[in-house]
Design a protein around this motif. Structure first.
Motif: not given
Ligand SMILES: Cc1ncc(COP(=O)(O)O)c(C=O)c1O
Length: 413
Positions: A70, A73, A206, A212, A290-291
């Protein structure tokens, strides 16, 4: 009541090596990087740490899961390029992120575009590129359908579902109850019935439930409920379920008392759940996005001490970094109670000469707080402060223009 209970500590920072008591990023000392940065504070990201973390996760991740990064991040092109080579796809949230993702050369079908309120530019760029558009509302579906008809294309889409479950043990909740994200689960069958499957290639769902999360049992519960919801909704699709994004949510330890997530039981349980839904998922690409879990630990934020002063018993280290560069370290990016990130003196990591200090930036606001009352090696003007766990939601999640000081730099090593 126990009077000698120890205050919670940060999880040990072991990702970055040191040489001569100084942090190294990709083998380069922070002093050398600071020299390259001149008077500017900077972020430094270590590609080898990202690689190692992805490999560790892959070791436990069920093999049928497609791992997506993602980009929100950390969308620095060098980081995205690196992650594109380690993962199976990218999740983008704007036309600009999409352009960075496309520039990596990955197959557009491995890019998904989620996020409410997509602009005309967002949708046109996405339709033209042929990426999977995650529809956040019926209005968005109408706009994508119109573009598909105009351009004579069948556009791959998935429906963002606002789940009808709420997690007890979640960090940042982004699903359940009323949400601006996606369409409520109970509305999905009716929504699907309105879609034109000549214009839209409706691949699946989705289901993003939160972010977190450091509680394995909460994540396992989310996976179970996500699959159960997908199974309930799938019969309303015009064809088989071909794409299911089960969210991500794996958290990282930022604050005292938090510990790294043990992913082994989570992934073992997920493998079992996927087996249990084998028939439903026979033709399905299952995506986990994952971000921060992939990049947070691999980043440092570095700033230089520019002044040192004492006010009524508190020693302040004033730096050339702060809230304008790094909103979340100051506690102003969604935290309820401000807590310190892990911080060190980057050019003197270990020392017996310690003192309690408060580290601040140059902004005239009490919000500009990098570390409050932390015990650190004694430091003076010219020393470097490093904030660990800074590879995610740092540079691009901060108000750089506030007070018009120089922006931070970014290095990828
Ligand atoms: C749709 C979606 N995907 C992925 C993420 C990434 O989250 P993280 O960085 O906690 O993995 C977010 C975070 O807000 C999100 O809104």
């Amino acid at each position: 009541m126990s009077g000698d209970r120890k205050a919670p500590e940060h999880a040990p920072q072991t990702a970055f090596e040191t040489r001569n008591n100084e942090l190294l990023v990709g083998g380069v000392s922070v002093s050398e990087l600071a020299q390259r940065a001149g008077d500017r504070a900077f972020y430094a990201y270590d590609g080898a740490i990202m690689t190692r973390n992805v490999e560790r996760l892959r070791d436990k991740l069920p093999s049928r899961i497609s791992l997506h990064y993602a980009m929100k991040a950390n969308p620095m092109p060098a980081v995205v390029n690196h992650l594109a080579g380690l993962t199976n796809g990218l999740d983008v949230a704007s036309a600009a992120e999409l352009r960075v993702a496309l520039a990596t050369g990955i197959n557009p079908r491995d890019i998904s575009f989620a996020g409410p309120g997509k602009s005309t530019e967002d949708l046109e760029t996405a339709v033209e590129a042929g990426v999977i558009i995650v529809l956040e509302s019926p209005t968005e579906a109408e706009r994508v359908t119109a573009l598909a008809r105009q351009q004579g294309r069948k556009v791959p889409v998935a429906l963002r579902v606002n789940p009808d479950f709420l997690l007890k043990a979640s960090g940042m909740k982004m699903g359940g109850g009323s949400q601006p994200f996606g369409t409520d689960a109970e509305e999905i069958p009716e929504f699907l019935a309105t879609l034109d499957s000549d214009a839209l290639d409706i691949l699946g769902f989705h289901i993003f439930w939160g972010s977190q999360n450091l509680r394995p049992e909460g994540i396992m519960e989310a996976h179970g409920k996500t699959l159960e919801l997908a199974a309930r909704l799938a019969p309303s699709l015009p064809g088989p379920l071909r794409w299911l994004n089960i969210g991500g949510g794996l958290g990282v330890p930022y604050f005292p008392g938090e510990t790294p997530l043990d992913v082994a039981p989570i992934m073992a349980a997920l493998a079992e759940t996927l087996d249990q839904y084998g028939d439903l998922l026979a033709d399905t690409e299952v995506v986990m996005e994952l971000g921060r879990y992939l990049v947070a630990e691999a980043g440092l934020y570095l700033c230089r001490v520019t002044d040192r002063k004492v006010s009524r018993g508190t020693t302040y280290l004033v730096t050339n970094g702060g809230l304008h560069h790094y909103l979340s370290v100051t506690g102003n990016f969604g935290q309820v109670i401000r807590k310190n990130y892990p911080v060190c003196i980057a050019n003197r990591v270990e020392s017996d000469d310690l003192e309690p200090v408060t580290v601040v930036g140059p902004l005239c606001t009490p919000l500009d707080l990098i570390a409050q009352n932390m015990t650190l090696p004694t430091a003076g003007i010219g020393d470097l402060i490093a904030v660990y766990m800074s590879g995610a939601y740092g540079y691009t999640a901060s108000p750089h223009h506030f007070l018009s000081h120089p922006e931070p730099l970014e290095f990828f090593l």
